[in-house]
Design a protein around this motif. Structure first.
Motif, short mmCIF file in Angstrom:
data_model
loop_
_atom_site.label_atom_id
_atom_site.label_comp_id
_atom_site.label_asym_id
_atom_site.label_seq_id
_atom_site.Cartn_x
_atom_site.Cartn_y
_atom_site.Cartn_z
N PRO A 10 0.84 -1.20 0.00
CA PRO A 10 0.00 0.00 0.00
C PRO A 10 0.89 1.26 0.00
CG PRO A 10 -0.67 -1.51 1.74
CD PRO A 10 0.62 -2.03 1.18
N VAL A 11 0.54 2.22 -0.84
CA VAL A 11 1.32 3.46 -0.96
C VAL A 11 0.38 4.64 -0.75
CG1 VAL A 11 2.73 4.85 -2.51
CG2 VAL A 11 2.89 2.37 -2.60
N ASP A 12 0.78 5.58 0.10
CA ASP A 12 0.00 6.80 0.33
C ASP A 12 0.31 7.80 -0.79
OD1 ASP A 12 -1.13 9.19 1.19
OD2 ASP A 12 -0.51 8.91 3.29
N GLY A 40 -5.68 11.14 1.78
CA GLY A 40 -6.07 9.76 2.00
C GLY A 40 -6.12 8.85 0.79
N LEU A 41 -5.55 9.28 -0.34
CA LEU A 41 -5.55 8.40 -1.52
C LEU A 41 -4.41 7.38 -1.41
CD1 LEU A 41 -6.16 10.91 -4.43
CD2 LEU A 41 -7.79 9.37 -3.36
N THR A 42 -4.76 6.14 -1.57
CA THR A 42 -3.75 5.08 -1.52
C THR A 42 -3.90 4.18 -2.74
OG1 THR A 42 -5.17 3.62 -0.24
CG2 THR A 42 -3.69 5.04 1.01
N ALA A 43 -2.84 3.48 -3.06
CA ALA A 43 -2.85 2.51 -4.14
C ALA A 43 -1.78 1.47 -3.84
CB ALA A 43 -2.56 3.18 -5.48
N ALA A 44 -1.96 0.29 -4.36
CA ALA A 44 -0.95 -0.74 -4.18
C ALA A 44 0.09 -0.61 -5.29
CB ALA A 44 -1.60 -2.12 -4.23
#
Length: 74
Positions: A10-12, A40-44
């Motif tokens: 997970p990456v902020d 608060g946007l996250t992505a793998a």
């Protein structure tokens, strides 16, 4: 870049974009820039590669803004 092992985690993205925007403002104090960042946007994915993508995208937006214009993201 391709010689390191990719880390899928997970990456902020919001924090990375903030980091990049601060760096761009410091590097180009004479240029007007407005960054609209969603918290608060996250992505793998791989954090390092995502950072490079954001640096390129936001940097290009600033670089290709006409003189006297205001770079905006959002």
């Amino acid at each position: 870049i391709t010689r390191t092992k990719l880390r899928f985690e997970p990456v902020d993205l919001s924090a990375l974009a903030e980091k990049v925007s601060i760096g761009l403002r410091r590097a180009n104090p004479e240029q007007l820039m407005t960054f609209t960042l969603e918290p608060g946007l996250t992505a793998a994915g791989d954090r390092g590669l995502r950072l490079i993508v954001l640096e390129n995208l936001l940097g290009n937006a600033c670089r290709w803004t006409p003189k006297g214009g205001q770079a905006r993201t959002g």
